[in-house]
Write a protein that holds these residues in place. Sequence first.
Motif, PDB file in Angstrom:
ATOM      1  N   GLN A  67      36.840  51.363 -19.288  1.00 59.38           N
ATOM      2  CA  GLN A  67      37.331  49.879 -18.811  1.00 59.38           C
ATOM      3  C   GLN A  67      38.007  50.016 -17.557  1.00 59.38           C
ATOM      4  O   GLN A  67      39.125  50.614 -17.434  1.00 59.38           O
ATOM      5  N   VAL A  68      37.590  49.178 -16.552  1.00 60.27           N
ATOM      6  CA  VAL A  68      38.225  49.146 -15.397  1.00 60.27           C
ATOM      7  C   VAL A  68      39.324  47.971 -15.333  1.00 60.27           C
ATOM      8  O   VAL A  68      39.212  46.944 -15.899  1.00 60.27           O
ATOM      9  N   ASN A  69      40.252  48.328 -14.689  1.00 63.62           N
ATOM     10  CA  ASN A  69      41.367  47.348 -14.566  1.00 63.62           C
ATOM     11  C   ASN A  69      41.598  47.054 -13.050  1.00 63.62           C
ATOM     12  O   ASN A  69      41.232  47.562 -12.251  1.00 63.62           O
ATOM     13  N   LEU A  70      41.879  45.618 -13.067  1.00 67.36           N
ATOM     14  CA  LEU A  70      42.098  45.051 -11.795  1.00 67.36           C
ATOM     15  C   LEU A  70      43.468  44.572 -11.444  1.00 67.36           C
ATOM     16  O   LEU A  70      44.081  44.073 -12.205  1.00 67.36           O
ATOM     17  N   MET A  71      44.045  44.541 -10.055  1.00 64.69           N
ATOM     18  CA  MET A  71      45.374  44.247  -9.788  1.00 64.69           C
ATOM     19  C   MET A  71      45.204  43.509  -8.518  1.00 64.69           C
ATOM     20  O   MET A  71      44.915  44.149  -7.577  1.00 64.69           O
ATOM     21  N   GLU A  72      45.574  42.232  -8.378  1.00 65.76           N
ATOM     22  CA  GLU A  72      45.572  41.569  -7.398  1.00 65.76           C
ATOM     23  C   GLU A  72      46.901  41.592  -6.894  1.00 65.76           C
ATOM     24  O   GLU A  72      48.011  41.735  -7.386  1.00 65.76           O
ATOM     25  N   SER A  73      47.101  41.138  -5.419  1.00 65.77           N
ATOM     26  CA  SER A  73      48.323  41.368  -4.608  1.00 65.77           C
ATOM     27  C   SER A  73      48.152  40.463  -3.687  1.00 65.77           C
ATOM     28  O   SER A  73      47.194  40.267  -3.023  1.00 65.77           O
ATOM     29  N   GLY A  74      49.248  39.935  -2.780  1.00 61.53           N
ATOM     30  CA  GLY A  74      49.459  39.335  -1.847  1.00 61.53           C
ATOM     31  C   GLY A  74      49.217  37.959  -1.627  1.00 61.53           C
ATOM     32  O   GLY A  74      49.561  37.229  -0.557  1.00 61.53           O
ATOM     33  N   GLY A  75      49.493  37.196  -3.043  1.00 62.45           N
ATOM     34  CA  GLY A  75      49.597  35.896  -2.821  1.00 62.45           C
ATOM     35  C   GLY A  75      51.152  35.559  -2.476  1.00 62.45           C
ATOM     36  O   GLY A  75      52.072  36.387  -2.287  1.00 62.45           O
ATOM     37  N   GLY A  76      51.253  34.273  -2.173  1.00 59.21           N
ATOM     38  CA  GLY A  76      52.663  33.737  -1.939  1.00 59.21           C
ATOM     39  C   GLY A  76      52.680  32.301  -1.473  1.00 59.21           C
ATOM     40  O   GLY A  76      51.916  31.501  -1.791  1.00 59.21           O
ATOM     41  N   SER A  77      53.611  32.172  -0.495  1.00 58.90           N
ATOM     42  CA  SER A  77      53.885  30.552  -0.327  1.00 58.90           C
ATOM     43  C   SER A  77      53.712  30.592   1.272  1.00 58.90           C
ATOM     44  O   SER A  77      54.483  31.278   1.797  1.00 58.90           O
TER      45      SER A  77
END
Length: 123
Positions: free
Chosen positions: A1-11
Motif C-alpha cells: 500500500q503506497v501512501n501519498l502526502m501533499e504539502s505546500g498549500g496555503g493562502s
Amino acid sequence: QVNLMESGGGSVQSGGALRLACVASGDTSNVCMGWFRQLPGKVREGIALSESSGTPLYEGAVRGRFTISRDNAKNTLYLEMNDLRPEDTGVYYCATKIWRGYCSWLTRDFPTWGQGTQVTVSS
C-alpha cells in the motif's frame, strides 16, 4: 500500500504562486501521477497528469499557468502554480495509478490518494 502526502498549500493573493509537493511512500517510476482539485461545490477533477515517462498533460483552465513535474529518485510529484486566481481556490489532491500505457483524467481510475491540501487565492 503506497501512501501519498501533499504539502505546500496555503493562502496567496491573486497573481501569486505556490508550489505543491506530493511524496509517495513507494516507488513512482512506473505510475501515472496526477494532481486533482475540488473547487467549492464542484466534483473533484483532474488538472495535471504526469505520464510514466514524465510527459505532462494539462487541463485547459490551468495550461500555461501550472507546471507538473516529478522526481522519481525522491518519489515526489510537484505542481508549480503561477498566476493564481480566486477561481483556483479549493482542495488539491495528488493521486497515482499503475502505468498500463496511459494516464487518465477520471478520478475512479486512481486507487491511491493523498489527504489533500487547501489552496486559497484572494482577490
